[in-house]
Design a protein around this motif. Structure first.
Motif, PDB file in Angstrom:
ATOM      1  N   SER A 144     -22.670   8.234 -37.566  1.00  0.00           N
ATOM      2  CA  SER A 144     -21.470   8.637 -36.829  1.00  0.00           C
ATOM      3  C   SER A 144     -20.962   9.956 -37.371  1.00  0.00           C
ATOM      4  N   THR A 145     -20.832  10.926 -36.493  1.00  0.00           N
ATOM      5  CA  THR A 145     -20.293  12.223 -36.872  1.00  0.00           C
ATOM      6  C   THR A 145     -18.919  12.374 -36.223  1.00  0.00           C
ATOM      7  N   PHE A 146     -17.920  12.543 -37.067  1.00  0.00           N
ATOM      8  CA  PHE A 146     -16.543  12.702 -36.616  1.00  0.00           C
ATOM      9  C   PHE A 146     -16.233  14.188 -36.545  1.00  0.00           C
ATOM     10  N   VAL A 147     -15.844  14.644 -35.371  1.00  0.00           N
ATOM     11  CA  VAL A 147     -15.475  16.043 -35.181  1.00  0.00           C
ATOM     12  C   VAL A 147     -13.953  16.117 -35.316  1.00  0.00           C
ATOM     13  N   ILE A 148     -13.511  16.814 -36.363  1.00  0.00           N
ATOM     14  CA  ILE A 148     -12.090  16.897 -36.690  1.00  0.00           C
ATOM     15  C   ILE A 148     -11.508  18.193 -36.127  1.00  0.00           C
ATOM     16  N   ASP A 149     -10.303  18.106 -35.580  1.00  0.00           N
ATOM     17  CA  ASP A 149      -9.596  19.270 -35.045  1.00  0.00           C
ATOM     18  C   ASP A 149      -9.167  20.165 -36.212  1.00  0.00           C
ATOM     19  N   ASP A 150      -9.903  21.255 -36.422  1.00  0.00           N
ATOM     20  CA  ASP A 150      -9.633  22.164 -37.546  1.00  0.00           C
ATOM     21  C   ASP A 150      -8.240  22.788 -37.472  1.00  0.00           C
ATOM     22  N   GLU A 151      -7.809  23.144 -36.273  1.00  0.00           N
ATOM     23  CA  GLU A 151      -6.522  23.821 -36.132  1.00  0.00           C
ATOM     24  C   GLU A 151      -5.365  22.905 -36.527  1.00  0.00           C
TER      25      GLU A 151
ATOM     26  N   ARG B  74      -5.469  22.475 -40.323  1.00  0.00           N
ATOM     27  CA  ARG B  74      -5.052  23.689 -41.028  1.00  0.00           C
ATOM     28  C   ARG B  74      -3.553  23.969 -40.833  1.00  0.00           C
ATOM     29  N   ASN B  75      -3.075  23.886 -39.607  1.00  0.00           N
ATOM     30  CA  ASN B  75      -1.702  24.285 -39.304  1.00  0.00           C
ATOM     31  C   ASN B  75      -0.661  23.197 -39.558  1.00  0.00           C
ATOM     32  N   GLU B  76      -1.049  21.937 -39.321  1.00  0.00           N
ATOM     33  CA  GLU B  76      -0.068  20.856 -39.420  1.00  0.00           C
ATOM     34  C   GLU B  76      -0.400  19.840 -40.510  1.00  0.00           C
ATOM     35  N   GLY B  77      -1.583  19.966 -41.115  1.00  0.00           N
ATOM     36  CA  GLY B  77      -1.978  19.010 -42.149  1.00  0.00           C
ATOM     37  C   GLY B  77      -2.341  17.646 -41.612  1.00  0.00           C
TER      38      GLY B  77
END
Length: 127
Positions: A66-73, A76-79
């Motif tokens: 399982s590969t989880f794609v995390i929202d980088d923005e 980074r911006n909201e933790g």
């Protein structure tokens, strides 16, 4: 950012997370985020084993990646850790690609986690 968990084995699969092998129970005890993340491939692992059993298929090894794609923005911006999507690859050693595809189709029909979040989860046969 992508995080990948691999479950493989028989009744009690081991979990490979970043090259570190841990027991399934150990991963559940690492905290809520890890428990949530391991529960998705674990459900699909169990469903895959069940579908194989019901269809008298006997893979030599079941492996669910399982590969989880995390929202980088957002991170980074909201933790905040926000999962955009999960790509699940199912490998059934000893079975043909056609047999694996049929198992994947049945898992999609029966897996409660997949059916709860079909817009966020993609299940594919490992080729």
């Amino acid at each position: 950012m992508k995080l990948t968990l691999v479950l493989k084995g028989d009744k009690e699969p081991e979990v490979d997370f970043g090259g570190v092998i841990r027991s399934l129970m150990d991963m559940y005890q690492q905290g809520p985020l890890f428990a949530f993340m391991v529960s998705i491939p674990h459900c699909m692992f169990v469903m895959t084993k069940q579908v194989c059993f019901m269809n008298d298929l006997k893979p030599s090894l079941v492996k669910v990646e399982s590969t989880f794609v995390i929202d980088d923005e957002k991170k980074r911006n909201e933790g905040k850790t926000v999962i955009q999507k999960v790509v699940v690859s199912i490998e059934l050693q000893g079975l043909s690609l056609d047999q694996t595809k049929k198992v994947v189709d049945e898992v999609k029909e029966d897996c409660p986690v997949y059916n709860s979040f079909p817009e966020k989860i993609e299940i594919v046969p490992h080729s």
